[in-house]
Design an enzyme around this catalytic site. Structure first.
Site, mmCIF file in Angstrom:
data_model
loop_
_atom_site.group_PDB
_atom_site.id
_atom_site.type_symbol
_atom_site.label_atom_id
_atom_site.label_comp_id
_atom_site.label_asym_id
_atom_site.label_seq_id
_atom_site.Cartn_x
_atom_site.Cartn_y
_atom_site.Cartn_z
ATOM 1 N N GLU A 148 0.828 -1.219 0.000
ATOM 2 C CA GLU A 148 0.000 0.000 0.000
ATOM 3 C C GLU A 148 0.861 1.267 0.000
ATOM 4 O O GLU A 148 1.524 1.574 0.988
ATOM 5 C CB GLU A 148 -0.929 0.037 1.223
ATOM 6 C CG GLU A 148 -1.780 1.303 1.216
ATOM 7 C CD GLU A 148 -2.807 1.388 2.332
ATOM 8 O OE1 GLU A 148 -2.721 0.608 3.288
ATOM 9 O OE2 GLU A 148 -3.695 2.252 2.227
ATOM 10 N N GLU A 242 -12.237 3.266 4.253
ATOM 11 C CA GLU A 242 -11.311 3.502 5.367
ATOM 12 C C GLU A 242 -11.332 5.016 5.590
ATOM 13 O O GLU A 242 -10.548 5.755 4.988
ATOM 14 C CB GLU A 242 -9.900 3.042 4.998
ATOM 15 C CG GLU A 242 -8.901 3.306 6.119
ATOM 16 C CD GLU A 242 -7.466 3.007 5.700
ATOM 17 O OE1 GLU A 242 -6.779 2.255 6.395
ATOM 18 O OE2 GLU A 242 -7.042 3.554 4.659
HETATM 19 C C1 LER Z 1 -2.977 4.554 6.484
HETATM 20 O O1 LER Z 1 -3.190 5.894 6.138
HETATM 21 C C2 LER Z 1 -3.700 3.656 5.574
HETATM 22 O O2 LER Z 1 -4.197 4.068 4.535
HETATM 23 C C3 LER Z 1 -3.837 2.230 5.956
HETATM 24 O O3 LER Z 1 -4.554 1.515 4.999
HETATM 25 C C4 LER Z 1 -2.493 1.611 6.261
HETATM 26 O O4 LER Z 1 -2.530 0.239 6.327
HETATM 27 MN MN MN Z 2 -5.427 2.760 3.295
#
Ligand code: LER
Ligand code: MN
Length: 267
Positions: A148, A242
């Site tokens: 990521e 998220e």
């Molecule tokens: C942190 O900003 C993020 O995007 C998470 O998905 C990190 O694993």
């Molecule tokens: Mn993330």
């Protein structure tokens, strides 16, 4: 493309309640937090059962390992690799797409050896040195490692999709993939559509948040061009929320899902 949500964002006082609410809102997958499962592996069976009973899949595992692959101490890197392998096994039991991996947060921790090699060059080599062992586990258990990229305020290391592509191409395994996070892409990519198209072969997972890191539809990110690129690369996996969720949560979740589904219909 399936829309999902991280478990921690969902209202509800138990895992079962969260899964029920997720289903009611219209999510198709739930991303679980790795640390809970790593520390309480006895919960894996419970998650599996609830997911089956409630008819909603577990899409992915977010982090959870207790150290980082780019720490200077051998012992800490070994601990990170051990946790990552364990989480890949747990991911395999849960049938998830993959485990999200961030090689390091913040500034470099290893020494800069300029003019021989600077810290960034050494970190790149250190990551490449450790990936084959992890990818071997990922391939054996059939659970992908999802690199990521994060924005520059969270890491100096992987900021753009094209940087993650470099590792995928070098290792060249179907189980080393990329996850594209709209919040980070909105800060780092010059053109989200083009970046997704270029990294397309390797993208297996997506995180969703608007420009202000709250629900899609509540900021100014152009989701239409990003979703169009995902459609054109034939992305069929999960896009998982998220982000912050303003109250009233269930109502705002539904509005956001509606907003995204309308874009998906249009593109
Ligand atoms: C942190 O900003 C993020 O995007 C998470 O998905 C990190 O694993
Ligand atoms: Mn993330």
């Amino acid at each position: 493309m399936k829309i999902g949500c991280q478990e921690t964002l969902l209202p509800g006082n138990s895992i079962k309640e969260k899964f029920k609410i997720a289903k009611e809102i219209g999510f198709e997958g739930i991303e679980v937090i790795g640390r809970n499962l790593l520390e309480n592996p006895e919960n894996v069976e419970e998650y599996k059962k609830i997911s089956e009973d409630e008819g909603i899949k577990i899409s992915s595992i977010c982090a959870g390992y207790r150290n980082f692959l780019l720490e200077p101490e051998l012992e800490n890197r070994e601990k990170a690799r051990k946790d990552i392998k364990k989480l890949l096994e747990i991911g395999s039991e849960l049938g998830v797409v993959g485990l999200i991996l961030v090689p390091i947060f913040g500034r470099p921790q290893i020494s800069d050896l300029s003019p021989y090699k600077n810290a960034f060059e050494l970190e790149k080599e250190l990551l490449l040195f450790q990936l084959p062992e992890l990818v071997e586990t990922a391939e054996r258990v059939k659970c992908s490692i999802l690199l990521e990229p994060l924005n520059r305020y969270e890491t100096h290391f992987l900021n753009k999709l094209e940087q993650a592509v470099e590792y995928c191409e070098k290792i060249n395994s179907p189980y080393l993939r990329i996850m594209a996070d709209f919040f980070h892409m909105n800060i780092e990519e010059a053109n989200i559509y083009e970046s997704i198209k270029k990294a397309g072969k390797w993208i297996s997972h997506v995180h969703l948040a608007d420009s202000n890191r709250i629900l899609p539809g509540m900021g100014h990110t152009d989701f239409e061009s990003g979703f169009k690129a995902l459609k054109e690369i034939n992305f069929k996996n999960y896009m998982v929320l998220e982000c912050g969720v303003p109250e009233p949560k269930s109502e705002n979740f539904k509005k956001s899902v509606k907003f995204m589904k309308e874009i998906l219909k249009k593109i």
